[in-house]
Design a protein around this motif. Structure first.
Motif, PDB file in Angstrom:
ATOM      1  N   LEU A   1      61.024  69.718  76.916  1.00  0.00           N
ATOM      2  CA  LEU A   1      60.388  69.911  75.622  1.00  0.00           C
ATOM      3  C   LEU A   1      58.976  70.441  75.774  1.00  0.00           C
ATOM      4  CD1 LEU A   1      61.708  66.754  73.804  1.00  0.00           C
ATOM      5  CD2 LEU A   1      62.076  69.105  73.046  1.00  0.00           C
TER       6      LEU A   1
ATOM      7  N   LYS B   1      69.522  68.556  64.557  1.00  0.00           N
ATOM      8  CA  LYS B   1      68.363  69.398  64.262  1.00  0.00           C
ATOM      9  C   LYS B   1      67.101  68.585  63.999  1.00  0.00           C
ATOM     10  CE  LYS B   1      70.230  71.231  60.705  1.00  0.00           C
ATOM     11  NZ  LYS B   1      71.422  70.336  60.812  1.00  0.00           N
TER      12      LYS B   1
ATOM     13  N   LEU C   1      65.673  67.040  67.194  1.00  0.00           N
ATOM     14  CA  LEU C   1      65.025  68.053  68.028  1.00  0.00           C
ATOM     15  C   LEU C   1      63.701  68.488  67.416  1.00  0.00           C
ATOM     16  CD1 LEU C   1      64.918  70.080  70.361  1.00  0.00           C
ATOM     17  CD2 LEU C   1      66.209  71.677  68.910  1.00  0.00           C
TER      18      LEU C   1
ATOM     19  N   MET D   1      71.246  74.689  67.320  1.00  0.00           N
ATOM     20  CA  MET D   1      71.823  73.513  67.957  1.00  0.00           C
ATOM     21  C   MET D   1      73.288  73.796  68.289  1.00  0.00           C
ATOM     22  SD  MET D   1      69.436  71.338  68.334  1.00  0.00           S
ATOM     23  CE  MET D   1      70.460  69.999  68.931  1.00  0.00           C
TER      24      MET D   1
ATOM     25  N   VAL E   1      70.463  75.466  71.909  1.00  0.00           N
ATOM     26  CA  VAL E   1      69.984  74.185  72.430  1.00  0.00           C
ATOM     27  C   VAL E   1      71.149  73.208  72.473  1.00  0.00           C
ATOM     28  CG1 VAL E   1      68.284  72.353  72.206  1.00  0.00           C
ATOM     29  CG2 VAL E   1      67.753  74.652  71.361  1.00  0.00           C
TER      30      VAL E   1
ATOM     31  N   GLU F   1      72.358  69.358  73.587  1.00  0.00           N
ATOM     32  CA  GLU F   1      71.904  68.012  73.950  1.00  0.00           C
ATOM     33  C   GLU F   1      72.536  67.554  75.253  1.00  0.00           C
ATOM     34  OE1 GLU F   1      70.747  65.069  70.369  1.00  0.00           O
ATOM     35  OE2 GLU F   1      72.839  65.687  70.400  1.00  0.00           O
TER      36      GLU F   1
ATOM     37  N   TYR G   1      67.446  68.293  76.901  1.00  0.00           N
ATOM     38  CA  TYR G   1      68.229  69.388  76.334  1.00  0.00           C
ATOM     39  C   TYR G   1      68.401  70.489  77.365  1.00  0.00           C
ATOM     40  CZ  TYR G   1      66.975  67.280  71.811  1.00  0.00           C
ATOM     41  OH  TYR G   1      66.793  66.424  70.762  1.00  0.00           O
TER      42      TYR G   1
ATOM     43  N   TRP H   1      68.460  74.602  77.424  1.00  0.00           N
ATOM     44  CA  TRP H   1      67.947  75.713  76.620  1.00  0.00           C
ATOM     45  C   TRP H   1      68.593  76.985  77.149  1.00  0.00           C
ATOM     46  CZ3 TRP H   1      64.369  74.097  72.881  1.00  0.00           C
ATOM     47  CH2 TRP H   1      63.902  72.779  73.043  1.00  0.00           C
TER      48      TRP H   1
END
Length: 209
Positions: free
Chosen positions: A4, A34, A37, A129, A176, A178, A183, A185
């Protein structure tokens, strides 16, 4: 520096997209994660403002909120002014007192349809997501409980229609996904490699070059 923090650093380095603001959308199916995040990313950005599209939608206008978004949020931010919008109270079924949204360096807009065509020209980056629709909806139904079952039945129809007419995922810069912790990316469909690209995807994270 976790994933993050790296994502936040990359987003800060984007050029402004709406006046002085880097407007970053977090889109995906209802129940896809969402809000979580956006909250975590806002914290990594040092307290970036978050606009929840649930505050602009209503029972009668699940996706017909673009006029309010433009007048109350986009136009002020583009001028470098503080936006003022009236969030919708889903229990009282009316708009409440005005809330302020400052023209911070990064502003997050979170909600189903935040990557729609009318909003994309104002976005610095679009996050999607990456959770399938059925799995997202089931997660959302469990979260909201049986008392919201009727609302969810209508929502699924409305969301399916919206994304059929105005899809967001094909235009996402980053997908993204989970994990148990953190996460992944992943490069989105809109990403093309090039010498001017300042955000890349390495080792499962979004990183600034």
């Amino acid at each position: 520096m976790d994933d993050l923090d790296r994502a936040a650093r990359a987003l800060r380095r984007l050029p402004p997209s709406l006046g002085p603001v880097r407007l970053v959308a977090v889109d995906g199916h209802a129940g896809s994660g969402k809000s979580t995040l956006a909250r975590r990313l806002a914290a990594a950005l040092g307290g970036a403002p978050v606009l929840r599209l649930d505050d602009l939608a209503t029972h009668e206008e699940l996706f017909a909120w673009t006029g309010r978004l433009r007048a109350q949020v986009l136009e002020p931010l583009e001028r470098g002014a503080t936006a003022r919008y009236r969030p919708y109270d889903w229990n009282a079924r009316r708009f409440g007192p005005a809330r302020e949204l400052p023209p911070a360096p990064v502003v997050l807009v979170e909600g189903v349809g935040s990557g729609r065509r009318e909003l994309r020209p104002h976005l610095a980056w679009l996050l999607w997501m990456e959770r399938p629709d059925a799995a997202s909806w089931e997660r959302g139904r469990r979260r909201d409980g049986p008392e919201q079952a009727e609302f969810w039945d209508g929502w699924v129809v409305a969301e399916t229609r919206h994304f059929a007419e105005d899809p967001s995922r094909p235009f996402a810069d980053t997908l993204v996904r989970e994990r148990d912790e953190g996460y992944d990316w992943l490069p989105g469909p809109a990403v093309t490699a090039g010498p001017d690209q300042i955000i890349t995807h390495r080792d499962g994270v979004m990183a600034a070059d």
